[in-house]
Design a protein around this motif. Structure first.
Motif, PDB file in Angstrom:
ATOM      1  N   VAL A  77      16.040  18.664  -4.666  1.00  0.00           N
ATOM      2  CA  VAL A  77      16.482  20.041  -4.245  1.00  0.00           C
ATOM      3  C   VAL A  77      17.324  19.706  -3.426  1.00  0.00           C
ATOM      4  CG1 VAL A  77      15.795  21.084  -1.953  1.00  0.00           C
ATOM      5  CG2 VAL A  77      14.093  21.073  -4.143  1.00  0.00           C
ATOM      6  N   GLY A  78      18.162  20.744  -3.059  1.00  0.00           N
ATOM      7  CA  GLY A  78      20.356  20.386  -2.299  1.00  0.00           C
ATOM      8  C   GLY A  78      21.306  19.719  -3.049  1.00  0.00           C
ATOM      9  N   LEU A  79      20.696  19.411  -4.318  1.00  0.00           N
ATOM     10  CA  LEU A  79      21.992  18.647  -4.735  1.00  0.00           C
ATOM     11  C   LEU A  79      22.136  19.689  -6.134  1.00  0.00           C
ATOM     12  CD1 LEU A  79      20.775  15.107  -6.480  1.00  0.00           C
ATOM     13  CD2 LEU A  79      22.272  16.154  -3.882  1.00  0.00           C
ATOM     14  N   TYR A  80      23.438  19.885  -7.161  1.00  0.00           N
ATOM     15  CA  TYR A  80      23.737  21.362  -7.390  1.00  0.00           C
ATOM     16  C   TYR A  80      24.314  19.902  -8.328  1.00  0.00           C
ATOM     17  CZ  TYR A  80      25.982  22.202  -3.485  1.00  0.00           C
ATOM     18  OH  TYR A  80      26.049  23.198  -1.698  1.00  0.00           O
ATOM     19  N   GLY A  81      23.942  22.159  -9.445  1.00  0.00           N
ATOM     20  CA  GLY A  81      23.569  21.551 -11.175  1.00  0.00           C
ATOM     21  C   GLY A  81      24.523  23.099 -11.226  1.00  0.00           C
ATOM     22  N   PRO A  82      24.118  23.221 -12.702  1.00  0.00           N
ATOM     23  CA  PRO A  82      25.150  24.684 -13.381  1.00  0.00           C
ATOM     24  C   PRO A  82      24.710  25.298 -13.273  1.00  0.00           C
ATOM     25  CG  PRO A  82      23.760  22.930 -15.136  1.00  0.00           C
ATOM     26  CD  PRO A  82      23.764  22.150 -14.053  1.00  0.00           C
ATOM     27  N   TYR A  83      25.378  26.208 -12.807  1.00  0.00           N
ATOM     28  CA  TYR A  83      24.965  27.969 -13.114  1.00  0.00           C
ATOM     29  C   TYR A  83      24.300  28.534 -14.138  1.00  0.00           C
ATOM     30  CZ  TYR A  83      25.346  32.675 -12.722  1.00  0.00           C
ATOM     31  OH  TYR A  83      25.028  34.231 -13.080  1.00  0.00           O
ATOM     32  N   ASN A  84      23.407  28.976 -13.693  1.00  0.00           N
ATOM     33  CA  ASN A  84      22.472  29.219 -14.785  1.00  0.00           C
ATOM     34  C   ASN A  84      22.164  30.787 -14.176  1.00  0.00           C
ATOM     35  OD1 ASN A  84      20.899  30.392 -16.870  1.00  0.00           O
ATOM     36  ND2 ASN A  84      20.383  28.303 -17.125  1.00  0.00           N
ATOM     37  N   ASP A  85      21.871  32.240 -14.534  1.00  0.00           N
ATOM     38  CA  ASP A  85      22.095  32.836 -14.149  1.00  0.00           C
ATOM     39  C   ASP A  85      20.301  33.298 -15.022  1.00  0.00           C
ATOM     40  OD1 ASP A  85      21.757  35.681 -12.667  1.00  0.00           O
ATOM     41  OD2 ASP A  85      21.344  36.242 -14.603  1.00  0.00           O
ATOM     42  N   ALA A  86      19.171  32.469 -15.776  1.00  0.00           N
ATOM     43  CA  ALA A  86      18.106  32.137 -16.222  1.00  0.00           C
ATOM     44  C   ALA A  86      17.723  31.231 -15.783  1.00  0.00           C
ATOM     45  CB  ALA A  86      18.343  32.078 -17.453  1.00  0.00           C
ATOM     46  N   ALA A  87      18.267  30.148 -14.743  1.00  0.00           N
ATOM     47  CA  ALA A  87      17.181  29.572 -13.920  1.00  0.00           C
ATOM     48  C   ALA A  87      16.098  30.081 -12.797  1.00  0.00           C
ATOM     49  CB  ALA A  87      18.075  28.441 -13.665  1.00  0.00           C
ATOM     50  N   THR A  88      15.606  28.957 -12.741  1.00  0.00           N
ATOM     51  CA  THR A  88      14.223  29.597 -11.568  1.00  0.00           C
ATOM     52  C   THR A  88      13.988  28.879 -10.166  1.00  0.00           C
ATOM     53  OG1 THR A  88      12.779  28.827 -12.767  1.00  0.00           O
ATOM     54  CG2 THR A  88      13.359  31.124 -13.687  1.00  0.00           C
ATOM     55  N   ASP A  89      15.315  27.186 -10.303  1.00  0.00           N
ATOM     56  CA  ASP A  89      15.122  26.585  -9.872  1.00  0.00           C
ATOM     57  C   ASP A  89      16.019  26.943  -8.109  1.00  0.00           C
ATOM     58  OD1 ASP A  89      17.562  26.015 -10.823  1.00  0.00           O
ATOM     59  OD2 ASP A  89      16.907  23.937 -11.899  1.00  0.00           O
ATOM     60  N   GLY A  90      17.061  28.118  -8.090  1.00  0.00           N
ATOM     61  CA  GLY A  90      18.073  28.371  -7.255  1.00  0.00           C
ATOM     62  C   GLY A  90      19.190  28.092  -7.802  1.00  0.00           C
ATOM     63  N   ARG A  91      19.795  27.357  -9.541  1.00  0.00           N
ATOM     64  CA  ARG A  91      20.832  27.554 -10.228  1.00  0.00           C
ATOM     65  C   ARG A  91      21.058  29.150 -10.556  1.00  0.00           C
ATOM     66  NH1 ARG A  91      20.929  24.911 -14.449  1.00  0.00           N
ATOM     67  NH2 ARG A  91      18.720  24.241 -14.508  1.00  0.00           N
ATOM     68  N   GLN A  92      20.303  29.537 -10.387  1.00  0.00           N
ATOM     69  CA  GLN A  92      20.494  31.333 -11.094  1.00  0.00           C
ATOM     70  C   GLN A  92      21.541  31.687  -9.999  1.00  0.00           C
ATOM     71  OE1 GLN A  92      17.237  30.075  -9.688  1.00  0.00           O
ATOM     72  NE2 GLN A  92      16.612  31.517  -8.886  1.00  0.00           N
ATOM     73  N   THR A  93      21.529  31.405  -8.910  1.00  0.00           N
ATOM     74  CA  THR A  93      22.793  31.744  -8.211  1.00  0.00           C
ATOM     75  C   THR A  93      23.865  31.398  -7.540  1.00  0.00           C
ATOM     76  OG1 THR A  93      21.145  32.847  -6.288  1.00  0.00           O
ATOM     77  CG2 THR A  93      23.397  32.987  -6.079  1.00  0.00           C
ATOM     78  N   LEU A  94      25.207  31.483  -8.558  1.00  0.00           N
ATOM     79  CA  LEU A  94      26.777  30.830  -8.428  1.00  0.00           C
ATOM     80  C   LEU A  94      26.733  31.115  -7.379  1.00  0.00           C
ATOM     81  CD1 LEU A  94      28.949  30.375 -10.206  1.00  0.00           C
ATOM     82  CD2 LEU A  94      30.305  32.408  -9.907  1.00  0.00           C
ATOM     83  N   VAL A  95      27.477  30.077  -6.705  1.00  0.00           N
ATOM     84  CA  VAL A  95      27.574  29.051  -4.972  1.00  0.00           C
ATOM     85  C   VAL A  95      29.287  29.259  -5.074  1.00  0.00           C
ATOM     86  CG1 VAL A  95      25.704  28.800  -4.371  1.00  0.00           C
ATOM     87  CG2 VAL A  95      26.710  26.841  -5.341  1.00  0.00           C
ATOM     88  N   GLY A  96      29.444  29.099  -6.209  1.00  0.00           N
ATOM     89  CA  GLY A  96      31.078  28.314  -6.563  1.00  0.00           C
ATOM     90  C   GLY A  96      31.666  27.521  -7.451  1.00  0.00           C
ATOM     91  N   PHE A  97      32.693  26.691  -7.124  1.00  0.00           N
ATOM     92  CA  PHE A  97      33.023  26.025  -8.418  1.00  0.00           C
ATOM     93  C   PHE A  97      33.504  24.752  -8.160  1.00  0.00           C
ATOM     94  CE2 PHE A  97      33.957  30.635  -9.385  1.00  0.00           C
ATOM     95  CZ  PHE A  97      33.610  31.193 -10.381  1.00  0.00           C
ATOM     96  N   LEU A  98      33.103  23.703  -9.255  1.00  0.00           N
ATOM     97  CA  LEU A  98      34.002  22.984  -8.990  1.00  0.00           C
ATOM     98  C   LEU A  98      35.628  22.435  -8.892  1.00  0.00           C
ATOM     99  CD1 LEU A  98      33.029  19.518  -8.459  1.00  0.00           C
ATOM    100  CD2 LEU A  98      33.241  19.445 -10.896  1.00  0.00           C
ATOM    101  N   LEU A  99      36.151  21.893  -7.628  1.00  0.00           N
ATOM    102  CA  LEU A  99      37.320  22.724  -7.723  1.00  0.00           C
ATOM    103  C   LEU A  99      38.075  20.805  -8.510  1.00  0.00           C
ATOM    104  CD1 LEU A  99      39.730  23.508  -5.836  1.00  0.00           C
ATOM    105  CD2 LEU A  99      38.993  21.600  -4.251  1.00  0.00           C
ATOM    106  N   CYS A 100      37.575  20.458  -8.187  1.00  0.00           N
ATOM    107  CA  CYS A 100      38.716  18.864  -8.628  1.00  0.00           C
ATOM    108  C   CYS A 100      37.949  18.266 -10.040  1.00  0.00           C
ATOM    109  CB  CYS A 100      39.112  17.502  -7.921  1.00  0.00           C
ATOM    110  SG  CYS A 100      40.092  18.468  -6.964  1.00  0.00           S
ATOM    111  N   ALA A 101      38.240  18.108 -10.826  1.00  0.00           N
ATOM    112  CA  ALA A 101      37.201  17.187 -12.076  1.00  0.00           C
ATOM    113  C   ALA A 101      36.683  16.224 -11.533  1.00  0.00           C
ATOM    114  CB  ALA A 101      38.434  16.934 -13.234  1.00  0.00           C
ATOM    115  N   VAL A 102      35.793  15.628 -12.208  1.00  0.00           N
ATOM    116  CA  VAL A 102      34.317  14.258 -11.728  1.00  0.00           C
ATOM    117  C   VAL A 102      34.379  13.385 -13.210  1.00  0.00           C
ATOM    118  CG1 VAL A 102      32.992  13.756 -10.223  1.00  0.00           C
ATOM    119  CG2 VAL A 102      33.751  15.885  -9.397  1.00  0.00           C
ATOM    120  N   ASP A 103      34.531  12.359 -12.888  1.00  0.00           N
ATOM    121  CA  ASP A 103      33.948  11.393 -13.955  1.00  0.00           C
ATOM    122  C   ASP A 103      32.941  11.987 -14.801  1.00  0.00           C
ATOM    123  OD1 ASP A 103      36.408  10.612 -14.879  1.00  0.00           O
ATOM    124  OD2 ASP A 103      36.308   8.817 -13.820  1.00  0.00           O
TER     125      ASP A 103
END
Length: 130
Positions: A61-87
């Motif tokens: 809880v509180g961390l970010y995961g891939p947006y997925n409209d079928a998720a049921t843990d909060g990730r079903q709501t798009l909040v934004g986009f990763l601005l820069c690539a991350v290793d």
């Protein structure tokens, strides 16, 4: 010893607006799939994300995961986009820091993962798709 670098493709950005006010986030790497979300060893810029609000699917809880409209843990709501690539770390138990673009203009055709109508509705008024 050899070191390899990747070119960060930010062609999905439709304008500079919002890039100077991106906020720091932590990605829960256990929620991402290597072949889908980081096939080249890094999370690409433009990756759509949602914030984890429940642990039903195993995230923190509180961390970010891939947006997925079928998720049921909060990730079903798009909040934004990763601005820069991350290793991507060598183990999915290590979380990584990133920057979240949560308002601005997006060139939809250039995103690394397509956004559905529900995701567009989630960010309506903050993100304009062109």
């Amino acid at each position: 010893m050899t070191e390899t670098f990747q070119q960060d493709d930010q062609s999905w950005l439709g304008s500079e607006h919002g890039t100077s006010s991106a906020r720091s986030i932590t990605l829960d790497t256990s929620m991402f799939t290597a072949g889908t979300h980081y096939p080249n060893g890094y999370f690409p810029s433009g990756l759509p994300v949602g914030v984890i609000t429940g642990t039903g699917q195993g995230g923190v809880v509180g961390l970010y995961g891939p947006y997925n409209d079928a998720a049921t843990d909060g990730r079903q709501t798009l909040v934004g986009f990763l601005l820069c690539a991350v290793d991507a770390p060598p183990a999915t138990t290590v979380d990584v820091q990133g920057a979240l673009l949560d308002h601005g203009r997006i060139v939809e055709a250039k995103l690394p993962i397509a956004i559905d109508a529900a995701g567009k509705t989630d960010v309506a008024g903050r993100i304009q798709f062109v």
